[in-house]
Scaffold this motif. Structure first.
Motif, short mmCIF file in Angstrom:
data_model
loop_
_atom_site.label_atom_id
_atom_site.label_comp_id
_atom_site.label_asym_id
_atom_site.label_seq_id
_atom_site.Cartn_x
_atom_site.Cartn_y
_atom_site.Cartn_z
N GLY A 91 0.84 -1.20 0.00
CA GLY A 91 0.00 0.00 0.00
C GLY A 91 0.87 1.24 0.00
N GLY A 92 0.69 2.11 -0.99
CA GLY A 92 1.42 3.38 -1.05
C GLY A 92 2.91 3.19 -1.02
N PHE A 118 -2.67 2.40 -4.36
CA PHE A 118 -2.26 3.80 -4.17
C PHE A 118 -3.51 4.67 -4.09
CE2 PHE A 118 0.84 1.48 -6.61
CZ PHE A 118 2.02 1.74 -5.95
N ARG A 119 -3.34 5.87 -3.52
CA ARG A 119 -4.49 6.78 -3.45
C ARG A 119 -4.93 7.19 -4.86
NH1 ARG A 119 -2.06 9.41 0.58
NH2 ARG A 119 -1.40 11.06 -0.84
N SER A 120 -3.94 7.57 -5.70
CA SER A 120 -4.27 8.02 -7.06
C SER A 120 -3.08 7.78 -7.99
CB SER A 120 -4.63 9.51 -7.03
OG SER A 120 -3.54 10.22 -6.50
N THR A 141 -6.19 1.90 -7.54
CA THR A 141 -6.17 3.25 -6.94
C THR A 141 -7.52 3.49 -6.26
OG1 THR A 141 -6.81 4.14 -9.12
CG2 THR A 141 -4.51 4.34 -8.52
N ASP A 142 -7.46 4.23 -5.15
CA ASP A 142 -8.69 4.49 -4.39
C ASP A 142 -9.70 5.25 -5.24
OD1 ASP A 142 -7.04 3.51 -2.47
OD2 ASP A 142 -7.08 5.27 -1.15
N ASP A 143 -9.18 6.19 -6.07
CA ASP A 143 -10.10 7.04 -6.85
C ASP A 143 -10.33 6.54 -8.27
OD1 ASP A 143 -7.71 7.57 -8.06
OD2 ASP A 143 -7.68 9.71 -7.64
N LYS A 149 -10.30 0.32 -9.73
CA LYS A 149 -10.77 1.24 -8.69
C LYS A 149 -11.09 0.45 -7.41
CE LYS A 149 -14.33 4.86 -8.05
NZ LYS A 149 -14.18 5.10 -6.70
N PHE A 151 -9.94 -0.69 -3.09
CA PHE A 151 -8.88 -0.96 -2.12
C PHE A 151 -8.22 -2.33 -2.37
CE2 PHE A 151 -11.84 1.75 0.43
CZ PHE A 151 -11.07 2.89 0.35
#
Ligand code: FES
Length: 258
Positions: A91-92, A118-120, A141-143, A149, A151
């Motif tokens: 994650g990240g 990743f977040r984006s 990606t979260d978004d 798309k 988690f």
């Protein structure tokens, strides 16, 4: 960032870390060894700017030096020899740690899937590197700005439902992510190794800063970890302890910027 550190590069193994000090006034910052080159005597770290020291580190240029670094610290990741199928979940910036894990397993001929979240899109790292060392890479990606798309936990559940039959999962990233990955794997009794990131100071088992509770017992992540059985970890306590200096860190960073 690559550091010239031939003695560390010679001994480093997946799962181990270093502690660096940027200068005489610098706090001691633990960072996982993301990669190493034994021939050239270099180690690679991947970091995120969180406080004053990492901000300072980000301003350095090729050829600059830091005061010192110590390592390799911690116990290398250990998997039973009969493990044949593994899912590595990063994650990240935790993907910086997940990458050497996947690379080491893949080089042993183990089947490896990687889920990297990743977040984006703008903070996606190591995509090509992961592809080179795994059977399947699921990037999320979260978004939804890149890859799938959602988690990493949803992606993991889908792979388990698809019958991937993993012998183990390795999860590395923000503490809440590791906690929820463990919640996904627990009902299947699927061994899950997490790499913990508590506050560390000496890195040699003397200060107690990295204390975590695992299976109801106190363990020191710097010398007994950082890897532990995720189903035994008290993640809520770890989150509370990790927040201890958050405000102070942000304050120092803002002061350094001013
Ligand atoms: Fe001090 Fe682990 S960092 S005991």
């Amino acid at each position: 960032m690559e550091f010239e550190a031939p003695y560390i590069a010679k001994k480093a193994q997946a799962g181990q870390f270093i502690i660096f000090r940027i200068d005489e006034q610098g706090e001691r910052i633990p960072l996982t060894i993301a990669d190493y080159d034994r021939e050239n005597g270099t180690i690679t770290i991947i970091f995120q700017i969180v406080g004053k020291s990492t901000q300072h580190l980000a301003t350095l240029n090729e050829g600059d030096t830091i005061l010192d670094l110590v390592g390799p610290l911690g116990v290398p990741t250990h998997l039973d020899p009969d493990v044949k199928r593994v899912c590595v979940v990063g994650g990240g910036v935790g993907c910086a740690i997940a990458y050497p894990q996947a690379k080491a397993l893949h080089s042993r001929g183990i089947y490896v899937d990687v889920i990297a979240g990743f977040r984006s899109k703008d903070i996606v790292i190591l995509e090509d590197e992961f592809k080179a060392v795994c059977n399947e890479l699921v990037l999320c990606t979260d978004d939804g700005s890149y890859g799938k798309k959602g988690f990493v936990t949803n992606a993991l559940q889908e792979l388990i439902d698809a019958g991937r039959n993993y012998d183990a999962v390795i999860a590395i990233g923000p503490v809440p992510m590791m906690k929820f990955v463990c919640k996904v794997t627990e009902p299947y009794n699927l061994k899950t190794i997490v790499s913990l990131n508590p506050i560390m100071i000496d890195g040699t088992g003397m200060c107690g800063g990295c204390r975590v509770t695992v299976g109801g017992k106190i363990r020191y992540a710097c010398v007994e970890g950082p890897d532990f059985d995720g189903h035994q970890v008290d993640f809520d306590e770890l989150m509370r302890r990790n927040g201890t200096y958050r405000e102070y860190e942000q304050h120092c960073r803002l002061m350094a910027q001013a």
